[in-house]
Design an enzyme around this catalytic site. Structure first.
Site, PDB file in Angstrom:
ATOM      1  N   GLU A  11      56.730  37.261  55.579  1.00 56.76           N
ATOM      2  CA  GLU A  11      57.961  37.158  54.799  1.00 56.76           C
ATOM      3  C   GLU A  11      59.084  37.960  55.441  1.00 56.76           C
ATOM      4  OE1 GLU A  11      57.025  38.253  50.714  1.00 56.76           O
ATOM      5  OE2 GLU A  11      54.941  37.649  51.000  1.00 56.76           O
ATOM      6  N   GLU A  42      63.507  35.450  44.338  1.00 53.15           N
ATOM      7  CA  GLU A  42      62.454  35.952  43.462  1.00 53.15           C
ATOM      8  C   GLU A  42      62.966  37.193  42.733  1.00 53.15           C
ATOM      9  OE1 GLU A  42      57.948  37.940  43.762  1.00 53.15           O
ATOM     10  OE2 GLU A  42      58.872  36.981  45.513  1.00 53.15           O
TER      11      GLU A  42
END
Length: 520
Positions: free
Chosen positions: A324, A435
């Protein structure tokens, strides 16, 4: 210089009357400090036994009669009354000078009144009264040097000025950046990397053309670089982790990690909410996107808001592998609300392996101008200028490591392939988006913002976006997406809208304010 023994002079007399000590041939010095002239009248007393001393404990305020135990006199002498306003202060020096020139510290008890008086002059740099007497070991005849507190303070000031030049001050965001030799970075604490050095740059994917300006303006996107600072070749910049950073973590073991959770992409996962676009059903060897940067509001210390790319393999159970990268606002991790460039990895669905940035052995950094975890500057503004960053993650066809590139050609570093299980081969899903953590601390949905804090429908200049979405295929080619799917866990809180055009290719807007009238 030797320091030993104890002084044997009485603090109230100029003689050494009731001394019972075992060691011979040491000289103690007493001084009468004249408050009117500021001069110290030195008196010497030969002491026969300077260790087991019986001395008076308090300053006498009346005239005392004492007997001098010297070889050339047996007469009694009278000491003057100690009047602090008119006469002076009789003081036993804290140092005894032995015949060998060494210093012997007086460890005997001294009147509290005298200590207070002495302290007043100690803290006064301009005082001409108090001086230190030091002795050097230059043989039997010690040499003495008088040092003034004022001079010592000036010396200390000069030292601090010099240190300020050597140790650069924190960056505008409060970070302290350390330049660490590349081979000493945390990654090389890993058993499989010990004794190694960072690898040379790999072959870039086909269809990716680094700009000729790579390595200049695009590396100055962080606050600590705005003053022109950088680390020398052969080192990497690492944001210093403080004790306060670790104390803020929910637990010592969880510091630098995402909380363990069961991850699913078709629904909300344990308080984590998403607005994402993703592709799956093929073999993926990398991904690329441009993301505009904002500074969303985060409701409390234990929540965060991020925008990132995920390169994923394995199931969404305990064997999930992810790589990520993106930007995030995390008060718990960084102690502020700045958006920061970050990386992450895990091989077991965020349970025991992996971490943010360089907070464990994993990611190997090769760039000496980008500090992972440092604040990004500038950021986008509502109805104003938009600032975005481009990120590329791809698998090196030769060695199998996963590399990270920022902008057009600026290599940041790589994740060694041996860290992973499923990702040793390829990814099975690539995901882009936002997120947040919804802790419902007040019993309501969090007010933590995603992206710009505005819904996707507001469009350019108001909503957050991902643009020019691409993936890397098996032959190391950058190609457009096929069958991009969009998902928002709670569209009344955070939503997403996509599209495609000739300039931005595949893109989408996403985000939202969190709690609102439609998201209670």
């Amino acid at each position: 210089m030797t320091i030993s023994g104890s002084c044997c002079l009485d603090t109230t007399t100029t003689t050494a009357r009731n001394q019972r000590c075992s060691r011979k041939n040491q000289n103690c010095s007493c001084r009468l400090l004249d408050l009117r002239t500021g001069q110290a009248q030195q008196r010497q007393a030969e002491v026969a036994h300077p260790q087991q001393c019986s001395r008076q404990r308090h300053l006498q305020t009346t005239t005392t009669t004492t007997s001098t135990e010297s070889s050339d006199s047996g007469r009694e002498t009278k000491n003057p009354k100690l009047d602090f306003s008119n006469e002076g202060v009789a003081e036993c020096s804290p140092f005894c000078h032995a015949s060998n020139g060494s210093i012997i510290i007086n460890k005997g008890k001294i009147s509290p009144f005298f200590l207070c008086f002495l302290l007043l002059f100690l803290i006064s740099p301009s005082s001409p009264i108090f001086t230190f007497v030091v002795s050097s070991e230059t043989g039997n005849n010690g040499t003495h040097q008088v040092l003034h507190p004022g001079e010592e303070l000036q010396k200390l000031k000069s030292i601090r000025e010099r240190l300020n030049k050597i140790n650069k001050p924190p960056s505008p965001d409060g970070d302290v950046i350390d330049c660490v030799p590349s081979h000493q970075q945390p990654a090389f604490d890993h058993p499989q990397l010990k004794g190694q050095k960072p690898l040379d740059p790999p072959e870039r994917p086909e269809g990716h053309s680094p700009a000729s300006t790579a390595g200049s303006a695009e590396e100055n996107f962080q606050a600590w670089r705005l003053s022109g600072e950088s680390c020398p070749e052969g080192t990497i910049p690492i944001r210093r982790t403080s004790e306060e950073d670790m104390v803020r973590a929910s637990s010592f073991r969880s510091f630098g990690k995402k909380l363990k959770r069961h991850v699913r992409r078709d629904t909300n996962s344990n308080g984590h909410e998403h607005a994402v676009g993703y592709v799956s059903g093929d073999q993926y060897y990398g991904a690329k996107a441009s993301i505009n940067v904002w500074a969303p509001s985060v409701a409390n210390q234990y929540e965060f808001s991020l925008s990132q790319m995920w390169v994923i393999s394995g199931s969404f159970g305990d064997d999930l592998n992810t790589i990520e990268a993106g930007w995030q606002v995390s008060p718990e991790l960084y102690g502020d609300n700045y958006p920061r460039f970050f990386t992450y990895w895990t091989t077991d669905a965020y349970q025991a392996t992996g971490c943010y940035n360089l907070l464990c052995s994993g990611f190997v950094q090769t760039n000496n101008r980008i500090a992972i975890g440092a604040a990004i500057s500038p950021t986008s503004s509502y109805t104003g200028g938009q600032f975005d960053i481009s990120l590329l993650i791809w698998k090196d066809p030769k060695h199998g490591n996963w590399w990270l590139e920022f902008g057009s050609g600026v290599l940041v570093g790589y994740w060694p392939s041996f860290l992973f299980t499923h990702l040793r081969e390829h990814a099975t899903m690539v995901q882009f988006g936002g997120e947040t953590v919804n802790s419902r601390a007040s019993g309501f949905h969090t007010a933590t913002q995603m992206g710009s804090g505005h819904f996707a429908g507001e469009g350019f200049g108001k909503a957050s976006y991902f643009r020019n979405l691409q993936v890397v295929d098996w032959d190391n080619n950058l190609i457009p997406l096929s069958n991009l799917k969009l998902l928002a866990d709670h569209p009344n809180c955070y939503d997403i809208q996509g599209g495609i055009n000739r300039v931005w290719g595949d893109y989408f807007y996403y985000g939202g304010p969190g709690r609102n009238i439609r998201c209670p």
